[in-house]
Every structure is written in structure tokens, then in C-alpha cells.
Scaffold this motif. Structure first.
Motif, PDB file in Angstrom:
ATOM      1  N   ASN A  15      -2.802   6.519   0.332  1.00  0.00           N
ATOM      2  CA  ASN A  15      -1.986   5.319   0.239  1.00  0.00           C
ATOM      3  C   ASN A  15      -2.077   4.591   1.583  1.00  0.00           C
ATOM      4  N   ILE A  16      -1.780   3.306   1.585  1.00  0.00           N
ATOM      5  CA  ILE A  16      -1.886   2.516   2.819  1.00  0.00           C
ATOM      6  C   ILE A  16      -0.643   1.656   2.970  1.00  0.00           C
ATOM      7  N   VAL A  17      -0.019   1.741   4.130  1.00  0.00           N
ATOM      8  CA  VAL A  17       1.125   0.888   4.465  1.00  0.00           C
ATOM      9  C   VAL A  17       0.788   0.160   5.761  1.00  0.00           C
ATOM     10  N   LEU A  18       0.727  -1.161   5.687  1.00  0.00           N
ATOM     11  CA  LEU A  18       0.453  -1.990   6.861  1.00  0.00           C
ATOM     12  C   LEU A  18       1.738  -2.690   7.277  1.00  0.00           C
ATOM     13  N   LEU A  19       2.225  -2.341   8.450  1.00  0.00           N
ATOM     14  CA  LEU A  19       3.439  -2.929   9.017  1.00  0.00           C
ATOM     15  C   LEU A  19       3.026  -3.961  10.056  1.00  0.00           C
ATOM     16  N   TYR A  34      -6.367   0.371  -6.330  1.00  0.00           N
ATOM     17  CA  TYR A  34      -5.064   0.372  -5.667  1.00  0.00           C
ATOM     18  C   TYR A  34      -4.096  -0.615  -6.319  1.00  0.00           C
ATOM     19  N   ALA A  35      -2.827  -0.223  -6.378  1.00  0.00           N
ATOM     20  CA  ALA A  35      -1.747  -1.171  -6.656  1.00  0.00           C
ATOM     21  C   ALA A  35      -1.435  -1.851  -5.331  1.00  0.00           C
ATOM     22  N   THR A  36      -1.275  -3.165  -5.334  1.00  0.00           N
ATOM     23  CA  THR A  36      -1.115  -3.902  -4.085  1.00  0.00           C
ATOM     24  C   THR A  36       0.162  -4.741  -4.116  1.00  0.00           C
ATOM     25  N   ALA A  37       0.821  -4.829  -2.975  1.00  0.00           N
ATOM     26  CA  ALA A  37       2.048  -5.628  -2.887  1.00  0.00           C
ATOM     27  C   ALA A  37       2.167  -6.217  -1.495  1.00  0.00           C
ATOM     28  N   PHE A  38       2.768  -7.388  -1.422  1.00  0.00           N
ATOM     29  CA  PHE A  38       2.963  -8.081  -0.152  1.00  0.00           C
ATOM     30  C   PHE A  38       4.437  -8.459  -0.025  1.00  0.00           C
ATOM     31  N   TYR A  39       5.017  -8.115   1.137  1.00  0.00           N
ATOM     32  CA  TYR A  39       6.422  -8.391   1.380  1.00  0.00           C
ATOM     33  C   TYR A  39       6.591  -9.140   2.696  1.00  0.00           C
ATOM     34  N   GLY A  40       7.306 -10.280   2.658  1.00  0.00           N
ATOM     35  CA  GLY A  40       7.625 -11.004   3.876  1.00  0.00           C
ATOM     36  C   GLY A  40       6.860 -12.285   4.061  1.00  0.00           C
ATOM     37  N   LYS A  41       6.470 -12.541   5.297  1.00  0.00           N
ATOM     38  CA  LYS A  41       5.865 -13.809   5.690  1.00  0.00           C
ATOM     39  C   LYS A  41       4.393 -13.873   5.277  1.00  0.00           C
ATOM     40  N   TRP A  42       4.019 -14.909   4.514  1.00  0.00           N
ATOM     41  CA  TRP A  42       2.651 -15.112   4.042  1.00  0.00           C
ATOM     42  C   TRP A  42       1.883 -16.000   5.030  1.00  0.00           C
ATOM     43  N   HIS A  43       2.170 -17.278   5.075  1.00  0.00           N
ATOM     44  CA  HIS A  43       1.688 -18.219   6.098  1.00  0.00           C
ATOM     45  C   HIS A  43       0.179 -18.432   6.123  1.00  0.00           C
ATOM     46  N   PHE A  60      -1.169   0.049  -1.840  1.00  0.00           N
ATOM     47  CA  PHE A  60      -1.296  -0.661  -0.566  1.00  0.00           C
ATOM     48  C   PHE A  60      -0.099  -1.588  -0.447  1.00  0.00           C
ATOM     49  N   ALA A  61       0.753  -1.317   0.527  1.00  0.00           N
ATOM     50  CA  ALA A  61       1.936  -2.137   0.773  1.00  0.00           C
ATOM     51  C   ALA A  61       1.770  -2.854   2.111  1.00  0.00           C
ATOM     52  N   PHE A  62       1.706  -4.171   2.068  1.00  0.00           N
ATOM     53  CA  PHE A  62       1.607  -4.997   3.266  1.00  0.00           C
ATOM     54  C   PHE A  62       3.016  -5.512   3.562  1.00  0.00           C
ATOM     55  N   VAL A  63       3.625  -4.985   4.617  1.00  0.00           N
ATOM     56  CA  VAL A  63       4.985  -5.369   4.993  1.00  0.00           C
ATOM     57  C   VAL A  63       4.894  -6.300   6.194  1.00  0.00           C
ATOM     58  N   SER A  64       5.036  -7.595   5.932  1.00  0.00           N
ATOM     59  CA  SER A  64       4.833  -8.632   6.944  1.00  0.00           C
ATOM     60  C   SER A  64       6.192  -9.121   7.447  1.00  0.00           C
ATOM     61  N   TYR A  65       6.740  -8.396   8.426  1.00  0.00           N
ATOM     62  CA  TYR A  65       8.029  -8.782   8.999  1.00  0.00           C
ATOM     63  C   TYR A  65       7.945 -10.194   9.591  1.00  0.00           C
ATOM     64  N   ASN A  66       9.039 -10.955   9.487  1.00  0.00           N
ATOM     65  CA  ASN A  66       9.110 -12.180  10.282  1.00  0.00           C
ATOM     66  C   ASN A  66       9.802 -11.930  11.615  1.00  0.00           C
ATOM     67  N   ALA A  67      10.236 -10.728  11.862  1.00  0.00           N
ATOM     68  CA  ALA A  67      10.732 -10.334  13.173  1.00  0.00           C
ATOM     69  C   ALA A  67       9.520 -10.110  14.091  1.00  0.00           C
ATOM     70  N   THR A  93      -0.960   9.280   3.465  1.00  0.00           N
ATOM     71  CA  THR A  93      -0.692   7.844   3.624  1.00  0.00           C
ATOM     72  C   THR A  93      -1.108   7.386   5.011  1.00  0.00           C
ATOM     73  N   ILE A  94      -1.938   6.371   5.040  1.00  0.00           N
ATOM     74  CA  ILE A  94      -2.298   5.710   6.300  1.00  0.00           C
ATOM     75  C   ILE A  94      -1.190   4.713   6.625  1.00  0.00           C
ATOM     76  N   VAL A  95      -0.657   4.785   7.828  1.00  0.00           N
ATOM     77  CA  VAL A  95       0.366   3.834   8.270  1.00  0.00           C
ATOM     78  C   VAL A  95      -0.165   3.113   9.502  1.00  0.00           C
ATOM     79  N   VAL A  96      -0.162   1.789   9.439  1.00  0.00           N
ATOM     80  CA  VAL A  96      -0.639   0.965  10.550  1.00  0.00           C
ATOM     81  C   VAL A  96       0.492   0.072  11.027  1.00  0.00           C
ATOM     82  N   PHE A  97       0.603  -0.065  12.336  1.00  0.00           N
ATOM     83  CA  PHE A  97       1.506  -1.063  12.897  1.00  0.00           C
ATOM     84  C   PHE A  97       0.737  -1.920  13.881  1.00  0.00           C
ATOM     85  N   THR A  98       0.817  -3.233  13.693  1.00  0.00           N
ATOM     86  CA  THR A  98       0.239  -4.156  14.652  1.00  0.00           C
ATOM     87  C   THR A  98       0.999  -5.477  14.577  1.00  0.00           C
TER      88      THR A  98
END
Length: 482
Positions: free
Chosen positions: A29-33, A132-141, A221-228, A280-285
């Protein structure tokens, strides 16, 4: 004999089905923060004694910290475009941040029409091909128009906002956002404001997706795009109370960072609770360097901020945790870019990177594991209008429109205060030539600055003349950018 053949055929089919099922189950699984406008120094894993980031620090402790992680652009929209497509966004003309004051050279429209061209393949598209099931949460831009919507760009699910910034609190009938693009949207066209503080809500939405896909036994694959920690500067009273020694925006950005760390911790805890953290691969950048004058972020030890090509604008926190594959608590010291994540994810999911045509990113897996000892990139580029930068090995040349180029040897001068251009004229010439050769492969910018002379025939104007006008008008004040 017929029975034997039938039995053997059935056995072969069962083996094939089992092999496919096994391959699927082995897909990580992949979670991109992804944070927004965070300062390089504002994390415990980068040495901060002020910020409280225990959960993000945990990712660094359990994974790899990339000491030279770069973005493809020091502003939000182009940086995201490079990340999501795995290539330099200038290849499809996405040089400018989609903010008011820019116009399409073809249509004259700005704002929601500024997006990743629909013929570009995204990170979501590629991972969907691998099941993969894919989802995007937060800021798109990366495009507010319907044709650019996340659910049309490779993501099965979306809960977020299409624009570049919004309040962390829900909008109401009396407190409306400047644009419809700033409203929270679930799926396509269903606007639904959240309850509570948005950073916490994004984590809850991602957790719900993770739980559902785990129950379905489908890799996700969960792309969590914080606006913080992008403006507006808003935090909860509880989080602000954790930093009594701070004042002003520095206090608020610390509280916003704490909320982002808490949200990250909730996601990490859920992965552990479900027993899938080891797979699960977890990435933060982050999308670019911190705008220190806007949100009181700190880019130490570098010079520069968001929007410029100094290290403080380009170098970002970059962590990858992959238990059993990447050594915990390790560091990787060669330069990497955020566009490397796409081929890395694709390879991790079982895809053949050779199938990814026209990308600039590199699969980081063999480099991190030590199978490949070479640098992932010998040369990296950045460009916006006539401003451009090239890093070749450890040398970095910055080209300006209105003054001589500067040359720095990055390992010995991370603050970029000793310009060595005069001492290395031949290196400067060679790097200029290499930079020009790269620029000749790019598409013209899709959006141009609005000007007082808007009746000028933009489409017939060659790129060089337009860039010369950029430099001239930047001095004369003809630019109308807000």
C-alpha cells in the motif's frame, strides 16, 4: 487420458490464479503525505527544538531521510504538476503558479483553466493500471476546471478543494470563500463543507478509505495533500496553547505543524492497528520551501524562500518508510526530486519502469538499497521564464534576467554566499550550454503575464522576445501580477 488432461489444465489455472493473487497481496500500500509551504528546519527530524513533530520524526526513525530532496519548482502548482506526472512540468508548459495575473496565450482565460494538460498521465493513472484503489484528500491546485478534476485524473475518490488555499474552518452562508474552487468537494460536483479543523478531517477521510480498501483486500494509494502550513494562519486554541513561549505567526505555524503531525500519527496508528504497516510505503515531503515572510516558517540552514531558486526555495523534507525494504534510521545523501516518487511507486507496485514513457523521474529503490551506487541524477534543472537553474553534480548555476549568473559549490556552501562564477568561467560556459540544450527540448509556457500591451499578438511572438519583454517589464512595472 481426457480426465488427466482436464485435471492438469485445472491445476494450471489454479496455480495461475494463486500466483496472481499472491502478487496482488504482495503489492505494498502507498500513503503519500504532502505538506504545503513548510519550512525545511521546522521538523524534529531536521533538528528543530521548537516544533513538536513526534509522528513525522517516527517516519524518519523507521525509514530513510533524504538529505538532498528537491522539488521541481519552488511554488505550489508547478511543483505538484511535476510530482504527479513524474517529469519536468516545463515539458508541457506548466511554468507558472496558477494565481490571478496570468493568462493563457491561446484563450486569455486564467484561474481554473490552468491545469495539467489532459493528455498527461498522472501518478493515479499509473497506479490504477496496477490494480490500486486511489484516493486524493486535500489541496489539488493543478486545475480547477471540470476536465482537470482529480476523479478524471486517475483518482477513484476525492475529498478536498480544487484551489490553492482556503480556511481551515468550514465556510458558511455568511462566511463565503473568494472562489467556488475553495469549497470542499466530495467526489465530482458534490460540495460538502467539513466539520472541525480541516487538517484533522483530512486524516479521518484518509483513514476511512484505508479501512474500506483493507476490508476489500485491495492495494491502495492514498494521497493526503495537507493545506497546512499554508496561509491563512489558523490554528485551534488547544494547539496554540502548546507553545506559550512563542508569539505571532511563529506561534501559529507551530500549532499548525503540531496539528499536521497529529493527523499523520492517526494515519500511522491506523496502519498499525490494521496490521498493514509492514506492507505500506509511507512518504512525507513538501511542495516548496517555506515563505518565511508569510507564515513565519524557517528554512535554515539555507538561504532563500518559496518562489526562488536558492536552496531554501527548492530543498524540502523528504522521508520514505518501507519496512523490510529500506533500512530504518538511514540517510540517503545524493540529490533526488519529488518526480522520482512516481516511478518508485510504480516499481514498488510491480510495474515495469520501462513502460513509463517520457518521464524524468528515476526509480529510487535500487539506489536506496545499494544495488545501484550511482547518483539517481547527474543533472537537475529548474526554470521559470528567463530565470533558470542547473545543478550538475555538486555545482549549481543560477541564471537571472537582470544580472550575471551565479555559481555555487553546494556541499561547501549550502547558504550560497560564495559566488564562484568569476573563478570558474569555463564551468559557467559549459553549464550555460547544457542548460540551453535542455531548454530547447521544452514546450512554450502555456500561460503568460498580463500586461498593459495586451493587444500584442502573443501567439506570433517568439519565446525569446517574450522573455526579453518579461525582463524589461519586470523593471518598468508593467507586470500586473497580484
Amino acid at each position: 487420458m481426457n480426465l488427466v488432461r482436464q485435471f492438469m489444465l485445472l491445476a494450471t489455472c489454479l496455480i495461475s490464479i494463486t500466483a496472481v493473487a499472491a502478487t496482488k497481496s504482495q503489492q505494498p500500500n502507498i500513503v503519500l503525505l504532502f505538506s504545503d509551504d513548510a519550512g525545511y528546519a521546522d521538523f524534529g527530524f531536521h533538528g528543530s527544538k521548537i516544533m513538536k513533530t513526534p509522528n513525522l520524526d517516527k517516519i524518519a526513525q523507521q525509514g530513510v531521510l533524504f538529505t538532498q530532496g528537491y522539488v521541481t519548482d519552488p511554488t505550489c502548482g508547478p511543483s505538484r504538476a511535476g510530482l504527479i506526472t513524474g517529469k519536468y512540468q516545463q515539458r508541457f508548459g506548466y511554468e507558472e503558479n496558477n494565481v490571478p495575473g496570468y493568462m493563457s496565450k491561446n484563450t486569455g482565460v486564467d484561474g481554473d483553466e490552468m491545469g495539467i494538460p489532459t493528455n498527461e498521465v498522472t501518478m493515479g493513472d499509473y497506479l490504477k493500471r496496477l490494480g490500486y484503489a486511489t484516493a486524493f484528500y486535500g489541496k489539488w491546485h493543478v486545475g480547477g476546471a471540470d476536465k482537470f478534476h482529480p476523479t478524471k485524473r486517475g483518482f477513484d475518490e476525492f475529498y478536498g478543494f480544487r484551489g490553492g488555499a482556503r480556511s481551515f474552518w468550514p465556510y458558511t452562508a455568511t462566511n463565503k470563500p473568494p472562489s467556488k474552487l475553495d469549497y470542499m468537494e466530495r467526489g465530482f460536483g458534490f460540495y460538502e463543507e467539513h466539520e472541525g479543523y480541516l487538517t484533522d478531517v483530512l486524516a479521518d477521510e484518509a483513514i476511512d478509505f484505508i479501512e474500506r480498501k483493507h476490508k476489500e483486500q485491495k492495494p491502495f494509494f492514498a494521497f493526503v495533500s495537507y493545506n497546512a502550513v499554508h496561509t491563512p494562519m489558523e490554528a485551534t486554541e488547544e494547539d496554540l496553547a502548546q507553545f506559550p513561549e512563542l508569539t505571532g505567526n511563529r506561534k501559529i505555524v507551530a500549532a499548525m505543524t503540531l496539528a499536521m503531525d497529529r493527523a499523520t500519527g492517526k494515519i500511522l496508528d491506523k496502519l498499525e492497528e490494521l496490521g498493514i504497516d509492514d506492507n505500506t510505503i509511507v512518504v512525507f515531503t513538501n511542495d516548496n520551501g517555506g515563505p518565511t515572510d508569510k507564515n513565519a516558517s524557517d528554512n535554515a540552514p539555507f538561504s532563500g524562500t518559496k518562489s526562488n531558486h536558492l536552496e531554501g526555495g527548492l530543498r524540502v523534507p523528504y522521508l520514505i518508510k518501507w519496512p523490510g525494504k529500506f533500512k530504518a534510521g538511514s540517510k540517503y545523501n545524493y540529490p533526488v526530486m519529488t518526480f522520482d516518487l512516481l516511478p518508485t511507486f510504480y516499481a514498488a507496485g510491480g510495474g515495469n519502469v520501462a513502460d513509463l514513457k517520457g518521464i524524468d523521474g528515476k526509480n529510487l529503490i535500487p539506489h536506496v538499497t545499494g544495488e545501484n551506487q550511482a547518483r539517481p541524477h547527474d543533472i537537475l534543472y529548474w526554470k521559470k521564464d528567463v530565470r533558470a537553474t542547473i545543478r550538475q553534480g555538486d555545482w549549481k548555476l543560477i541564471r537571472y534576467p537582470d544580472r550575471p549568473a551565479e555559481l555555487y559549490y553546494v556541499p561547501n556552501d549550502v547558504k550560497e554566499i560564495r559566488d564562484m562564477a568569476a573563478e570558474q568561467p569555463e564551468r559557467v560556459r559549459q553549464m550555460f550550454k547544457t542548460l540551453f540544450e535542455w531548454e530547447s527540448t521544452l514546450e512554450r509556457p502555456r500561460w503568460l503575464l498580463k500586461r498593459k500591451f495586451e493587444n500584442y499578438d502573443i501567439d506570433r511572438m517568439d519565446k525569446y522576445r517574450w522573455e526579453k519583454l518579461d525582463a524589461k517589464s519586470a523593471k518598468s512595472g508593467d507586470v500586473i501580477v497580484k
